[in-house]
Scaffold this active site. Structure first.
Site, short mmCIF file in Angstrom:
data_model
loop_
_atom_site.label_atom_id
_atom_site.label_comp_id
_atom_site.label_asym_id
_atom_site.label_seq_id
_atom_site.Cartn_x
_atom_site.Cartn_y
_atom_site.Cartn_z
N ASP A 78 0.87 -1.16 0.00
CA ASP A 78 0.00 0.00 0.00
C ASP A 78 0.91 1.22 0.00
O ASP A 78 2.10 1.13 0.33
CB ASP A 78 -0.95 0.00 1.20
CG ASP A 78 -2.13 0.95 0.97
OD1 ASP A 78 -2.06 1.78 0.03
OD2 ASP A 78 -3.12 0.88 1.72
C1 BGC Z 1 -4.92 3.37 0.02
C2 BGC Z 1 -4.99 2.35 -1.12
C3 BGC Z 1 -4.76 3.04 -2.43
C4 BGC Z 1 -3.44 3.78 -2.38
C5 BGC Z 1 -3.12 4.52 -3.65
C6 BGC Z 1 -3.68 4.20 -0.04
O1 BGC Z 1 -3.69 5.23 0.90
O2 BGC Z 1 -5.00 2.70 1.26
O3 BGC Z 1 -6.23 1.68 -1.11
O4 BGC Z 1 -4.80 2.12 -3.49
O5 BGC Z 1 -3.46 4.74 -1.32
O6 BGC Z 1 -3.97 5.60 -3.80
#
Ligand code: BGC
Length: 829
Positions: free
Chosen positions: A237
Site C-alpha cells: 500500500d
Molecule cells: C490506500 C490504497 C490506495 C493507495 C493509492 C492508499 O492510501 O489505502 O487503497 O490504493 O493509497 O492511492
C-alpha cells in the site's frame, strides 16, 4: 515442457520471456524495477523491451495518473452497492467496464478490489468494502477480478489483510487468532486467488499479530503463495513498505510510491552488503516481469488477453445506471407505496437530492464528467409540474470544495510572473503530486498557481469563502481581499495527511443570487520538509448561506403537504465517512432526522432515500411509508432512482451487511488501538454471526431487501454438495429473487463453538408473473469446516445441518437436512 508445447502455450511463452528478460538484467536495474519511480508507475527498462507499468485507483472507476476532473472517469456505484446486488456476474461486467476505462487511460494495474470485511459499521472505508460475510465478499470480488482481467488489466486484491478500520492504520497491530483470521479475514482473498487467479495483491499498512503486512513472511510467502498458489505480484500500500531487508524477504515485490522507497539503490546496497541474497531479488523481479508480460508491457511476451480477444465495449453510463438500480435495497414499503402511482405529484427534499454524494472519498475518488442527481433524474422522468423541490435540511455545514456556481481556471506562473500553463478547473481543487503536473510546468519552475474565474451564487445571502492547503494564499472575491498570508503545516502522523488538511474560513460576503462575481485564489506552494514526494495541493472552499434549520424544514413541509408523495433524500458527508479516519457514531449529520419526521407527519406517502456508503441510524424508520437504501450510487444516481421510484425497474438489492437500529446494539465497535494494538477479541463473531449470538434484533437483517413482486418457495432438496430450490413469482409483475442458502448446524456435544448460521451459497433468479424458476446452488465442503488451530488445517465438523432457503436471515422459506460425515483422514485417527 517441450519446445513444441511451449510455443502453443502462451503462459509458457510468457514465462520463457520473463526468464530471458531477467537474465539480461544487472543488479541495479533489478533493484530499480521494484521501486516506484513516481506516484503511480514502475520504471521502464527499454533494453529488455519493458514499458513502464502504470497503476491507478480504484474500486469504482479508474482515475488514471492525474488527480483532476480534467481527466474524467466513469463512476460506478460504491462497492457496498455492488455487493448489495449479490450478483458476481454483474460484478464481472463492472470489472470489464473498468478494464475498458483502464485501457483508455493507459493503466495496466487497477488498485482494487477492496475485500476487507465490515467488522464494524464504524470503519471509515466500510463503503469501499463489500460485506460483513466472507463468502459474499469473496464471490463479488471473484466476479470483479475476472472481469477486469478479462480486459487484460491486472488487479491488486487489497488490503492484505485485516485492514478493517482506519484509526492509526499505518501502525496498528491487529491481533487476530488463527481461526477468525482463516474463517473470516483471509477467506475472501483465498477464494479470489483460487477462483479468479488475480495478477496482484496489495499488502496493507497495518500489522497482523506483530508483523507489518509488507514484511509478513508467513501470510505472504507461506499462506498466499505457498498454500494458495498465488503467482502474481505483491505491491505495498502507498508508503507501507518500511524496511529493505524485511520487505524483500517478507515477500513484497514492489514498493510504492516513488521516487524514494526502501527498494532501488537501498536494495542493491543491501545485496552488495550480503544482507539479501540476490536470488530473493530475482523472485520479486520475476513477479514484476510476469505482471508486465500478462498486461502486455513486455515486448517479448504475448499478453494474457490478445487484442482480438478483448470483450466487446460496454456502455459505461448504462452499466452505472443498471448497477445502481440493482443495488438499491428497499427495506420498507408499507402498503405498496413504491412504485409511485402513475401521475403522482412528488415533493422532493434534502440537500443530497440536489448535490448527490455519488462516490466515496480518499483514494476511491474519481472525477465523472457528469453526475445525475436525484433532482436531475426525477426532473427528467416526471411530467412538467409534477415535481417540486425544497432543500429541507443541509448536512454539509462546513466549507467544501468550490463546485456549483463556480467557473474556474488554473493559471500557473513562474517566479517572474510569466504564465507557464493555463487549464480549466471543474472544481476549486488542485492536487498535483509527483510528476502529475500540467504540461509545461515543473515543481522547480512553478512559483504560484492562481485559481481564477467567476462565482454565480445559487442563493442570496452571506457566503463564506476559505482555503485548504499549506503555503502562501491570497484570496480575493468581488474585488475584496479576504486573506493574504501563509498557512503553516501542522505536524501529523499520517504521511498522506499533508494532502488532506482542514479547510480554513477566510471571510464572508453578502451576495445576491444569480449575479456573477470575480474570484481569485493565488497559492504559493512550499516544499514539504522530509516528505517523500513533491506536491501542489490547495483548494478554494465555499459555504452557501446558512438558513435557520427550522425555516428550511418548514419550507419542505409546505411542499410535502400538498403532494401525492414526498421523497426525502438523507445521507452522510465526506466529513462523516471517508478514508483515513473511522466514524464515531452512526447518526445522520445536521437536521436530517427532523426533516424526515416533519415531512412524514404531513404526508403519509413519505419515501426516504438513504444516500450513504454504510449503515446510519434511521430513528424514524417505522414512521415513514418506505425506506430505500441507495448507497453511493455512482454518476447515474438520479436516473436509476427515478427508474426505481416510478417502477420502470425493480430495486434489486439485498443487504450485504446488517443494518443496526442504534450503534449501541452493534456487536463490534472498537476501532481504536490500545497501546498500538487492536485485539479482534470477538473471534469468529462479526456481523450477523455476532448479532445472532447476542440475540439482538437489528433494524434490518443481513440479506433483507424487497422487490416489487412476491415469491413462493415451493420446494427445496439438498445434498451435502448442492441445494436445489424452486421458487414461484406469485405477484403480478416480472421480478428477480436472490435465493440465499444458510447452514444451521444442529447442536452436538464436543463440536467447536460456531455461529448459529452462516451463508453457504446464493443465486439470483428471474421469473415472470406466475412463472417458476429452479436453481441449484453448489455448497462447498469448506462450508462445513472450521479452522482447527491444533491441526493447523481445515476440519469438517460432522453432524446434521439444517439447510435453509431464505429471502433473508429473518425470512427462511423452506428447509432440508443434510448429514455430514467426518473427513476421511480424521476418521482414521
Ligand atoms: C490506500 C490504497 C490506495 C493507495 C493509492 C492508499 O492510501 O489505502 O487503497 O490504493 O493509497 O492511492
Amino acid at each position: 515442457m517441450t519446445a513444441a508445447s511451449s510455443i502453443s502455450d502462451p503462459e509458457a511463452l510468457r514465462r520463457e520471456a520473463v526468464d530471458a528478460a531477467l537474465a539480461a538484467l544487472g543488479l541495479d536495474d533489478k533493484a530499480r524495477l521494484l521501486a516506484g519511480q513516481d506516484l503511480w508507475t514502475l520504471p521502464a527498462l527499454p533494453a529488455i523491451g519493458l514499458r513502464s507499468l502504470v497503476m491507478s485507483d480504484g474500486p469504482i472507476g479508474v482515475r488514471g495518473v492525474r488527480w483532476t476532473a480534467a481527466d474524467p472517469s466513469i463512476a460506478l456505484p460504491s462497492p457496498t452497492a455492488l455487493a448489495a446486488a449479490w450478483d458476481p456476474r454483474l460484478a464481472r461486467r463492472a470489472g470489464r467496464l473498468l478494464a475498458q476505462e483502464a485501457r483508455r487511460k493507459s493503466v495496466h494495474v487497477l488498485l482494487a478490489p477492496t475485500v476487507n470485511l465490515h467488522r464494524t459499521p464504524l470503519g471509515g472505508r466500510h463503503f469501499e468494502a463489500y460485506s460483513e460475510d466472507p463468502l459474499l465478499t469473496g464471490e463479488i470480488g471473484t466476479g470483479y477480478v475476472l472481469g477486469v482481467q478479462d480486459g487484460g488489466v491486472a488487479t491488486t486484491v487489497k488490503h492484505f489483510v485485516a485492514n478493517d478500520a482506519e484509526t492509526d492504520r499505518f501502525t496498528v497491530d491487529n491481533t487476530v487468532a488463527p481461526r477468525p483470521l482463516r474463517e473470516l479475514y483471509l477467506t475472501p482473498f483465498e477464494r479470489i486467488v483460487k477462483n479468479a487467479h488475480p495478477w496482484g495483491v496489495m499488502a496493507a499498512y497495518n500489522q497482523v499479530n506483530g508483523s507489518t503486512m509488507t514484511e509478513h513472511r508467513y501470510l505472504q510467502n507461506a499462506v498466499l503463495r505457498g498454500e494458495w498458489g498465488f503467482d502474481g505480484f505483491i505491491v505495498s500500500d502507498w508508503l507501507a513498505a518500511r524496511s529493505t531487508v524485511g520487505a524483500v524477504t517478507g515477500g513484497l515485490d514492489a514498493a510504492m510510491p516513488g521516487p524514494r522507497t526502501v527498494y532501488g539503490e537501498a536494495l542493491a546496497t543491501a545485496v552488495r552488503a550480503g544482507e539479501v541474497d540476490e536470488k530473493i531479488v530475482d523472485i520479486a523481479v520475476r513477479n514484476i516481469l510476469l505482471l508486465a508480460a500478462r498486461v502486455g508491457a513486455l515486448d517479448s511476451a504475448p499478453p494474457a488477453v490478445a487484442p482480438a480477444d478483448l470483450p466487446a465495449p460496454l456502455d459505461g453510463e448504462a452499466l452505472a445506471r443498471e448497477i445502481a438500480h440493482r443495488s438499491f435495497v428497499l427495506v420498507r414499503n408499507e402498503g405498496g407505496t413504491l412504485p409511485l402511482a402513475p401521475g403522482s405529484t412528488v415533493a422532493l427534499s434534502g440537500a443530497l437530492a440536489r448535490d448527490a454524494r455519488v462516490l466515496g472519498g480518499g483514494s476511491a475518488l474519481v472525477f465523472p464528467d457528469h453526475v445525475v442527481s436525484p433532482l436531475d433524474g426525477l426532473t427528467a422522468a416526471l411530467p412538467e409540474g409534477a415535481l417540486s423541490y425544497a432543500v429541507g435540511a443541509d448536512p454539509s455545514d462546513e466549507l467544501s470544495i468550490a463546485g456549483a456556481g463556480f467557473d474556474l481556471t488554473a493559471v500557473c506562473r513562474d517566479a517572474s510572473g510569466t504564465v507557464l500553463a493555463t487549464l480549466p478547473l471543474p472544481t476549486g481543487q488542485i492536487q498535483w503530486i509527483g510528476a502529475d503536473l500540467p504540461d509545461g510546468v515543473t515543481h522547480e519552475t512553478l512559483h504560484s498557481v492562481e485559481i481564477t474565474g467567476t462565482f454565480t451564487p445559487r442563493e442570496s445571502g452571506e457566503h463564506t469563502f476559505g482555503t485548504r492547503g499549506f503555503g502562501g494564499f491570497t484570496l480575493t472575491v468581488a474585488g475584496r481581499t479576504l486573506y493574504d498570508g501563509d498557512q503553516d503545516r501542522a505536524p501529523g502522523t499520517d504521511p498522506l495527511g499533508a494532502f488532506f488538511s482542514e479547510p480554513v474560513e477566510r471571510g464572508r460576503l453578502t451576495l445576491p443570487a444569480g449575479e456573477p462575481v470575480e474570484v481569485s485564489l493565488t497559492h504559493r506552494p512550499v516544499p514539504i520538509p522530509g516528505h517523500p514526494f513533491k506536491g501542489v495541493s490547495c483548494c478554494l472552499v465555499h459555504l452557501a448561506p446558512r438558513r435557520d434549520p427550522k425555516d428550511l424544514v418548514a419550507e419542505a413541509v409546505a411542499h410535502a403537504r400538498g403532494a401525492d408523495a414526498a421523497i426525502v433524500v438523507v445521507g452522510t458527508t465526506e466529513r462523516v465517512e471517508s478514508e483515513g479516519f473511522d466514524r464515531t457514531d452512526l447518526k445522520l449529520p445536521g437536521h436530517q432526522d427532523d426533516l424526515v419526521r416533519a415531512v412524514a407527519a404531513v404526508n403519509p406517502r413519505t419515501v426516504v432515500v438513504v444516500n450513504s456508503g454504510s449503515p446510519v441510524e434511521l430513528p424514524w424508520r417505522n414512521e415513514v411509508a418506505a425506506v430505500l437504501l441507495g448507497w453511493f450510487p455512482g454518476q447515474e444516481a438520479g436516473h436509476a432512482l427515478a427508474d426505481v421510484l416510478l417502477g420502470t425497474e425493480e430495486p434489486g438489492g439485498r443487504l450485504p451487511t446488517t443494518w443496526p437500529a442504534v450503534l449501541a446494539d452493534a456487536p463490534v465497535t472498537a476501532t481504536t488501538p490500545v497501546n498500538g494494538e487492536l485485539a479482534y477479541t470477538e473471534g469468529v463473531f462479526i456481523g450477523y454471526r455476532a448479532w445472532e449470538k447476542a440475540g439482538t434484533a437489528p433494524a434490518y437483517p443481513f440479506g433483507h431487501g424487497l422487490g416489487y413482486t412476491s415469491w413462493e418457495y415451493d420446494a427445496v432438496t439438498a445434498t451435502p454438495e448442492a441445494v436445489t430450490v424452486r421458487v414461484r413469482n406469485s405477484g403480478s409483475r416480472p421480478g428477480g429473487e436472490t435465493v440465499q442458502i444458510y447452514l444451521a448446524p444442529e447442536p452436538a456435544p464436543g463440536t467447536p463453538e460456531r455461529p448459529a448460521r452462516w451463508l453457504a451459497g446464493f443465486a439470483r433468479v428471474t421469473a415472470g408473473p406466475g412463472e417458476s424458476a429452479e436453481v441449484t446452488v453448489p455448497v462447498e465442503r469448506r462450508a462445513y469446516q472450521v479452522w482447527d488451530e491444533a491441526l493447523n488445517g481445515w476440519a469438517t465438523v460432522p453432524g446434521r445441518y439444517q439447510v435453509q432457503a431464505a429471502r433473508s436471515l429473518a425470512d427462511v422459506r423452506a428447509t432440508a437436512t443434510v448429514e455430514i460425515t467426518a473427513d476421511p483422514e480424521r476418521r482414521r485417527s
